[in-house]
Design a protein around this motif. Structure first.
Motif, mmCIF file in Angstrom:
data_model
loop_
_atom_site.group_PDB
_atom_site.id
_atom_site.type_symbol
_atom_site.label_atom_id
_atom_site.label_comp_id
_atom_site.label_asym_id
_atom_site.label_seq_id
_atom_site.Cartn_x
_atom_site.Cartn_y
_atom_site.Cartn_z
ATOM 1 N N ASN A 85 3.645 13.451 -0.215
ATOM 2 C CA ASN A 85 4.275 12.778 -1.435
ATOM 3 C C ASN A 85 5.826 12.547 -2.139
ATOM 4 O OD1 ASN A 85 1.362 9.620 -1.669
ATOM 5 N ND2 ASN A 85 2.745 10.313 -0.072
ATOM 6 N N GLU A 132 -8.733 10.104 -3.053
ATOM 7 C CA GLU A 132 -7.504 9.898 -3.398
ATOM 8 C C GLU A 132 -6.511 10.844 -2.320
ATOM 9 O OE1 GLU A 132 -4.972 7.266 -4.030
ATOM 10 O OE2 GLU A 132 -6.888 6.692 -5.593
ATOM 11 N N SER A 133 -5.686 10.654 -1.384
ATOM 12 C CA SER A 133 -4.867 11.500 -0.777
ATOM 13 C C SER A 133 -3.938 12.500 -1.298
ATOM 14 C CB SER A 133 -5.229 11.475 0.617
ATOM 15 O OG SER A 133 -4.060 10.696 0.596
ATOM 16 N N PHE A 134 -3.843 11.991 -2.445
ATOM 17 C CA PHE A 134 -2.477 12.387 -2.981
ATOM 18 C C PHE A 134 -2.667 11.671 -4.651
ATOM 19 C CE2 PHE A 134 2.118 12.509 -4.648
ATOM 20 C CZ PHE A 134 2.172 13.843 -4.492
ATOM 21 N N GLY A 135 -2.629 10.220 -4.356
ATOM 22 C CA GLY A 135 -2.320 9.191 -5.677
ATOM 23 C C GLY A 135 -0.935 9.834 -6.126
ATOM 24 N N ASN A 159 -5.165 -2.321 -4.878
ATOM 25 C CA ASN A 159 -4.939 -2.426 -5.213
ATOM 26 C C ASN A 159 -6.611 -2.331 -5.357
ATOM 27 O OD1 ASN A 159 -6.402 -0.497 -3.538
ATOM 28 N ND2 ASN A 159 -4.924 -0.634 -2.035
ATOM 29 N N GLY A 202 0.254 -1.383 0.044
ATOM 30 C CA GLY A 202 0.125 0.203 0.010
ATOM 31 C C GLY A 202 0.874 1.247 -0.264
ATOM 32 N N GLY A 203 0.077 2.399 -0.599
ATOM 33 C CA GLY A 203 1.062 3.771 -0.402
ATOM 34 C C GLY A 203 1.757 3.746 1.102
ATOM 35 N N HIS A 229 -2.030 9.263 5.975
ATOM 36 C CA HIS A 229 -1.816 9.299 4.142
ATOM 37 C C HIS A 229 -3.847 9.133 3.466
ATOM 38 C CE1 HIS A 229 1.967 7.787 4.327
ATOM 39 N NE2 HIS A 229 1.929 8.019 5.107
ATOM 40 N N GLY A 230 -4.364 8.879 4.761
ATOM 41 C CA GLY A 230 -5.789 9.501 3.488
ATOM 42 C C GLY A 230 -6.981 7.921 4.448
ATOM 43 N N LYS A 279 -10.500 2.117 -5.696
ATOM 44 C CA LYS A 279 -10.124 2.929 -6.834
ATOM 45 C C LYS A 279 -10.791 3.070 -7.759
ATOM 46 C CE LYS A 279 -6.255 2.602 -4.596
ATOM 47 N NZ LYS A 279 -5.331 4.123 -4.530
HETATM 48 O O1 GMT Z 1 -4.170 3.689 -2.066
HETATM 49 C C1 GMT Z 1 -4.389 2.554 -0.911
HETATM 50 O O2 GMT Z 1 -5.614 2.720 -0.698
HETATM 51 C C2 GMT Z 1 -3.561 2.791 -0.345
HETATM 52 C C3 GMT Z 1 -3.223 3.618 1.032
HETATM 53 C C4 GMT Z 1 -2.193 3.944 2.084
HETATM 54 O O3 GMT Z 1 -2.666 3.877 3.112
HETATM 55 O O4 GMT Z 1 -1.557 2.379 2.329
HETATM 56 O O5 GMT Z 1 -3.581 5.058 0.198
HETATM 57 C C5 GMT Z 1 -3.189 6.352 0.946
HETATM 58 O O6 GMT Z 1 -1.459 6.778 1.070
HETATM 59 C C6 GMT Z 1 -0.887 6.805 -0.444
HETATM 60 C C7 GMT Z 1 0.744 7.875 0.348
HETATM 61 O O7 GMT Z 1 0.952 8.792 1.122
HETATM 62 C C8 GMT Z 1 -1.184 8.138 -1.396
HETATM 63 O O8 GMT Z 1 -0.501 8.222 -1.992
HETATM 64 C C9 GMT Z 1 -3.100 7.525 -1.260
HETATM 65 O O9 GMT Z 1 -3.664 8.633 -1.986
HETATM 66 C C10 GMT Z 1 -3.917 7.098 -0.396
HETATM 67 N N1 GMT Z 1 -5.273 6.921 -1.184
HETATM 68 C C11 GMT Z 1 -5.816 6.779 -0.716
HETATM 69 O O10 GMT Z 1 -6.295 8.212 0.078
HETATM 70 C C12 GMT Z 1 -6.770 5.909 -1.117
#
Ligand code: GMT
Length: 378
Positions: free
Chosen positions: A174, A282-285, A206, A12-13, A121-122, A211
């Motif tokens: 990010n 998507e908090s950042f992408g 994921n 995950g991100g 992170h989101g 998504k």
């Molecule tokens: O993308 C995901 O769902 C995984 C998630 C995570 O926490 O592992 O990603 C989030 O954190 C990333 C890193 O800071 C961001 O770039 C993604 O945008 C964020 N995902 C969401 O907000 C859905």
């Protein structure tokens, strides 16, 4: 500095950001201790400044739900005491921030003051965190952190909107390591995927509901009617099977490849012409930034932190969530001729450079110093 990093060690991100940050801090001379339940995915090499401490959870038969948070808190106490850490940086609020709070209280009984930085992170805020099941604990542990960062201005605002937060939240976006995420010569791979020189469209995620992966398939079907192209779906998760089913229904399976989880995403991005991210939130992408670093323009929804990354009409386009027609129309606009595509590709890379690791790493280092100084004064 001696820094403890807590994260989800998966693909995950948040785990990727935490691991890449730890590696970069170690390269810069800091001693970094990862504390988590398994070896982080991208931490598969030796470095003298990197350490890994595994949290193991007792599976005593009484436990229907093994108490990971307690095991983590105990491990944090142990590592902070014996490795003499200066600071803990926890990624993803649940349950890392509350475990760190508990560890901090226990360490205080030994006369040890350990500052805790929490990075939001989101989904720890926008999806899981604001669920009443967790909200009081998330609010409390954010407020008890000595420093709080969010990966976009939008996530910061969302956090203030949904929680009673008294702390100041610092935005640290990010980042991308442009030495790793750069165009790789993969012409043989391109030829295998697109033998008639079709455009290559890519999606990585994921495959969770947030998504909107089926939108990717529907957008692709519309593109395919106008532009000869292939779709690469990278990653795995609950919605993959629905996407595969949809490809069959739309009769486009022979133009779509599901590649599953891939380590070397940059090699796939290197042969790609367009990235699609139609997420609900998507908090950042980060995945879009990785694509842009490999010169791939992006079609995204205009949600969350994406407008802070994707410059509409320049690095790609942004459309309303679920507006498949608009996304397909914009994709066709980018892909229709080489000149337009090249322009968008150049712009994507130029924008990605704003998030280069060398620019973002110092922001974390300065923030750590601020938090440490503040803790020493109190
Ligand atoms: O993308 C995901 O769902 C995984 C998630 C995570 O926490 O592992 O990603 C989030 O954190 C990333 C890193 O800071 C961001 O770039 C993604 O945008 C964020 N995902 C969401 O907000 C859905």
């Amino acid at each position: 500095m001696k820094i403890g990093i807590v994260c989800y060690p998966t693909f995950g991100g948040s785990g990727v950001v935490a691991t890449e940050l730890g590696k970069a801090l170690a390269d810069n001379g800091h001693q970094v201790h990862f504390i988590t339940y398994s070896q982080p995915a991208r931490l598969d090499f030796f470095s003298e400044n990197l350490f890994y401490h595994e949290v193991s959870v007792s599976n005593y038969p009484l436990f229907d739900y093994a108490p990971y948070e307690l095991a983590l808190a105990s491990k944090l106490v142990d590592v902070v005491r014996f490795e003499k850490l200066d600071l803990l940086h926890v990624h993803y609020a649940i349950p890392h921030a509350s475990a760190a709070f508990m560890a901090k209280q226990i360490l205080a009984t030994f006369g040890i003051q350990i500052p805790v930085v929490t990075t939001l992170h989101g989904t720890d805020i926008t999806l899981v965190g604001k669920d009443p099941t967790y909200k009081p604990v998330v609010t409390f542990s954010i407020n008890q952190s000595d420093g709080v960062t969010a990966v976009s201005q939008n996530l910061k605002e969302d956090t203030y909107k949904h929680f009673d937060i008294l702390n100041e939240i610092r935005v640290i976006p990010n980042f991308i390591d442009l030495k790793r995420f750069t165009l790789k010569p993969k012409d043989h791979f391109k030829k295998a995927i697109a033998p008639q020189d079709e455009r290559i469209i890519v999606h990585t995620s994921n495959f969770r509901k947030v998504k909107r992966t089926q939108d990717v398939v529907r957008i692709f079907e519309k593109i395919l009617k106008e532009v000869p192209s292939k779709l690469l779906m990278v990653g795995d998760g609950p919605d993959r099977v629905y996407c595969e089913q949809l490809c069959r229904e739309l009769n486009i399976s022979e133009n779509v490849r599901f590649l599953g989880k891939q380590d070397a995403v940059e090699e796939i991005l290197s042969v790609s012409d367009l990235f699609i991210m139609p997420s609900e939130s998507e908090s950042f992408g980060l995945a879009a930034l990785e694509a842009m670093a490999c010169k791939v323009p992006v079609i995204t929804s205009n949600t969350g932190g994406l407008p802070e990354l994707n410059v509409n009409g320049v690095t790609g386009f942004m459309d309303n969530i679920g507006d498949i027609d608009a996304m397909a129309g914009h994709a066709i606009h980018i892909l229709k001729d080489d000149e337009t595509l090249m322009l968008f590709k150049e712009n994507a890379l130029k924008r990605a450079k704003d998030f280069d690791l060398s620019l973002i790493l110092p922001l974390y280092e300065e923030y750590y110093k601020e938090v440490l100084d503040k803790t020493l004064v109190n």
